[in-house]
Design an enzyme around this catalytic site. Structure first.
Site: not given
Length: 286
Positions: A120, A141, A153, A192
């Protein structure tokens, strides 16, 4: 394009679970590592997880048996990649290692194969030029634990074709995931970056002596209704991973604010990585 055969490179917590979810979705799946020992550990862990799911009626024995029948544990990376439609790299957060992996599998994978990284923080534009197929390179991700968390993602750069992103997103949905597509690359992506903002504030409060880390965790859980506090989450993720992600972001941004915090650095240098080592912010029974 249709994705029917998948190779996951790296049999750690993330890689093993990504491979299991792939196999459960019906894809023929290889999980690859450089030694037999981590592969055996991954297989044992997955059997325990699946047996627990069966006992709790989350999955059927037939579905699990069929998934393991589609799952192969191997040290022969090139042979697996040569048969794959999608290769997912889930190795350590080190850009040099990732580039070596991308270059190696690019040389043996079928022309149509997509090469994705689970990272990520290291975006695919930092890896694409290590291959001869930049249009088929992207980020896919997953979130830990992959067998439970449904978000994925999918991120491409200017080098990535729409067909590649469509195929990866479609496969993510086939895996039963909620696919989130980003319009452009940014380190950390969505989840994140939100998490990092909370973590940075929590670390600042702790390092400034405002509150103990345990009380900060209690506030996050009882006031914000988070399932675990930011320090508990760092322990679950692994302080080594937290540290390396921050270092990798600094290498891309050059911004000192991207560097790991003082307290995270101290834990990392002591080898206190969290649950995996029995000690991080908290102490755990083996």
């Amino acid at each position: 394009m249709s994705i029917n055969t998948v190779t996951v490179i790296g049999s750690g917590t993330m890689g093993a679970q990504i491979a299991m979810v792939s196999a459960l979705s019906g894809a023929r799946t290889f999980v690859v590592d450089i030694k037999d020992e981590p592969l055996k550990a991954a297989e044992e862990m997955l059997h325990k997880r699946m047996n627990r799911d069966i006992e709790k009626s989350r999955r059927t024995q037939d579905d699990v048996d069929a998934a393991f029948g589609r799952l192969t544990f191997s040290t022969d990376r090139d042979a697996a990649a040569a048969e794959s439609d999608l290769i997912i790299e889930a190795a350590t957060e080190n850009i040099d290692i990732k580039r070596q992996i991308f270059e190696g599998v690019d040389a043996v994978a079928p022309e149509h194969a997509i090469i994705a990284t689970n990272s990520s923080n290291i975006v695919s534009s930092a890896l694409a030029d290590s291959t001869k197929r930049p249009d088929r390179v992207c980020n896919m991700h997953f979130f830990n634990p992959v067998l439970i968390m449904t978000c994925v993602e999918v991120v491409g750069g200017e080098h990535t074709s729409t067909e590649t992103l469509d195929a990866v997103a479609e496969f993510g949905e086939k895996m039963g995931k909620d696919v989130v597509r980003l319009n452009k690359e940014v380190p950390g992506f969505i989840a994140n970056r939100l998490l990092n903002a909370l973590r940075a504030e929590a670390l600042e409060l702790y390092e400034d002596g405002v509150a103990d880390f345990k009380d900060i965790d209690v506030a996050a859980k009882t006031a914000l209704r988070h399932p675990m506090g930011p320090f508990e989450l760092m322990d679950m993720t692994g302080l080594d991973v937290v540290y390396m992600i921050r270092k990798a972001e600094y290498e891309q941004t050059g911004d000192p604010a991207s560097l790991p915090s003082k307290s995270v650095t101290e834990l990392y240098e002591r080898g206190d990585y969290g649950r995996k080592t029995g000690k991080g912010w908290y102490t755990y029974d083996k």
